[in-house]
Design a protein around this motif. Structure first.
Motif, mmCIF file in Angstrom:
data_model
loop_
_atom_site.group_PDB
_atom_site.id
_atom_site.type_symbol
_atom_site.label_atom_id
_atom_site.label_comp_id
_atom_site.label_asym_id
_atom_site.label_seq_id
_atom_site.Cartn_x
_atom_site.Cartn_y
_atom_site.Cartn_z
ATOM 1 N N CYS A 1 0.828 -1.202 0.000
ATOM 2 C CA CYS A 1 0.000 0.000 0.000
ATOM 3 C C CYS A 1 0.866 1.257 0.000
ATOM 4 O O CYS A 1 1.975 1.258 0.526
ATOM 5 C CB CYS A 1 -0.928 0.014 1.214
ATOM 6 S SG CYS A 1 -2.228 -1.229 1.154
ATOM 7 N N GLN B 1 -4.239 -7.554 -2.121
ATOM 8 C CA GLN B 1 -3.492 -8.000 -3.295
ATOM 9 C C GLN B 1 -4.152 -7.595 -4.586
ATOM 10 O O GLN B 1 -5.278 -7.413 -4.722
ATOM 11 C CB GLN B 1 -3.298 -9.520 -3.263
ATOM 12 C CG GLN B 1 -2.646 -10.007 -1.996
ATOM 13 C CD GLN B 1 -1.292 -9.375 -1.703
ATOM 14 O OE1 GLN B 1 -0.404 -9.430 -2.532
ATOM 15 N NE2 GLN B 1 -1.145 -8.770 -0.555
ATOM 16 N N ASP C 1 -12.987 1.677 -1.176
ATOM 17 C CA ASP C 1 -13.095 0.417 -1.909
ATOM 18 C C ASP C 1 -12.866 -0.777 -0.990
ATOM 19 O O ASP C 1 -13.461 -1.837 -1.183
ATOM 20 C CB ASP C 1 -12.063 0.376 -3.044
ATOM 21 C CG ASP C 1 -12.265 1.490 -4.048
ATOM 22 O OD1 ASP C 1 -13.409 1.678 -4.511
ATOM 23 O OD2 ASP C 1 -11.287 2.187 -4.366
ATOM 24 N N THR D 1 -4.194 0.744 -2.270
ATOM 25 C CA THR D 1 -3.570 -0.527 -2.642
ATOM 26 C C THR D 1 -2.652 -0.286 -3.832
ATOM 27 O O THR D 1 -2.718 0.767 -4.480
ATOM 28 C CB THR D 1 -4.619 -1.592 -3.020
ATOM 29 O OG1 THR D 1 -5.344 -1.121 -4.157
ATOM 30 C CG2 THR D 1 -5.557 -1.905 -1.863
ATOM 31 N N ALA D 2 -1.838 -1.271 -4.144
ATOM 32 C CA ALA D 2 -0.918 -1.151 -5.278
ATOM 33 C C ALA D 2 -1.661 -0.895 -6.584
ATOM 34 O O ALA D 2 -1.139 -0.230 -7.477
ATOM 35 C CB ALA D 2 -0.055 -2.415 -5.395
ATOM 36 N N ASP D 3 -2.912 -1.398 -6.690
ATOM 37 C CA ASP D 3 -3.683 -1.180 -7.918
ATOM 38 C C ASP D 3 -4.617 0.035 -7.820
ATOM 39 O O ASP D 3 -5.503 0.217 -8.650
ATOM 40 C CB ASP D 3 -4.453 -2.442 -8.315
ATOM 41 C CG ASP D 3 -5.478 -2.879 -7.275
ATOM 42 O OD1 ASP D 3 -5.630 -2.207 -6.231
ATOM 43 O OD2 ASP D 3 -6.141 -3.908 -7.509
ATOM 44 N N GLY D 4 -4.443 0.872 -6.791
ATOM 45 C CA GLY D 4 -5.147 2.143 -6.708
ATOM 46 C C GLY D 4 -6.460 2.165 -5.957
ATOM 47 O O GLY D 4 -7.134 3.198 -5.917
ATOM 48 N N ARG D 5 -6.859 1.063 -5.348
ATOM 49 C CA ARG D 5 -8.101 1.059 -4.566
ATOM 50 C C ARG D 5 -7.891 1.781 -3.232
ATOM 51 O O ARG D 5 -6.844 1.654 -2.608
ATOM 52 C CB ARG D 5 -8.583 -0.372 -4.314
ATOM 53 C CG ARG D 5 -9.064 -1.064 -5.572
ATOM 54 C CD ARG D 5 -9.365 -2.535 -5.348
ATOM 55 N NE ARG D 5 -8.118 -3.240 -5.042
ATOM 56 C CZ ARG D 5 -7.992 -4.193 -4.117
ATOM 57 N NH1 ARG D 5 -9.034 -4.584 -3.410
ATOM 58 N NH2 ARG D 5 -6.835 -4.776 -3.922
#
Length: 127
Positions: free
Chosen positions: A25, A127, A83, A45-49
């Motif tokens: 994060c 993840q 999210d 999160t790494a994917d932007g959430r």
């Protein structure tokens, strides 16, 4: 868990922030204390959430009740439009509290899961 049990509420919030960073994060901010609007830590999160976290450092014999989860549900979904909602506790959740969390997509991290997460097992929801 002994070291976590010995932490102050503020140290516990910072411990959770460290775990979030470890799990990839970013933009992790500890807000806990008066005026936190029901959320102790925020992150991405790494994917932007967007992630919001409620931390409860309770004695192991004092479970998290359903009202506490409902309050966090409102803070995480309505106020913050997150999210991912994480409710991290040093104890267990009552059956009603766990059911509310599961029904509404809140990840309830109880004492056993917290111990594993602290030991290096990543939380799947991040993840």
């Amino acid at each position: 868990m002994a070291s976590i049990d010995a932490m102050s509420w503020r140290e516990f919030e910072h411990h959770v922030a460290v775990l979030l960073r470890r799990d990839g994060c970013t933009d992790v901010v500890v807000h806990g204390g008066p005026g936190d609007r029901g959320v102790d830590v925020t992150a991405l999160t790494a994917d932007g959430r967007s992630v919001v976290v409620q931390c409860k450092s309770f004695a192991p014999y004092r479970p998290v009740w359903s009202g506490e989860v409902r309050k966090f549900l409102g803070a995480s979904r309505v106020q913050h439009r997150a999210d991912v909602g994480l409710f991290v506790a040093t104890t267990s959740f009552t059956p009603d509290a766990r059911a509310i969390a599961e029904t509404h997509g809140i990840t309830a991290v109880d004492r056993g899961h917290l111990e594993k997460w602290s030991a290096g097992v990543p939380l799947p929801v991040l993840q």
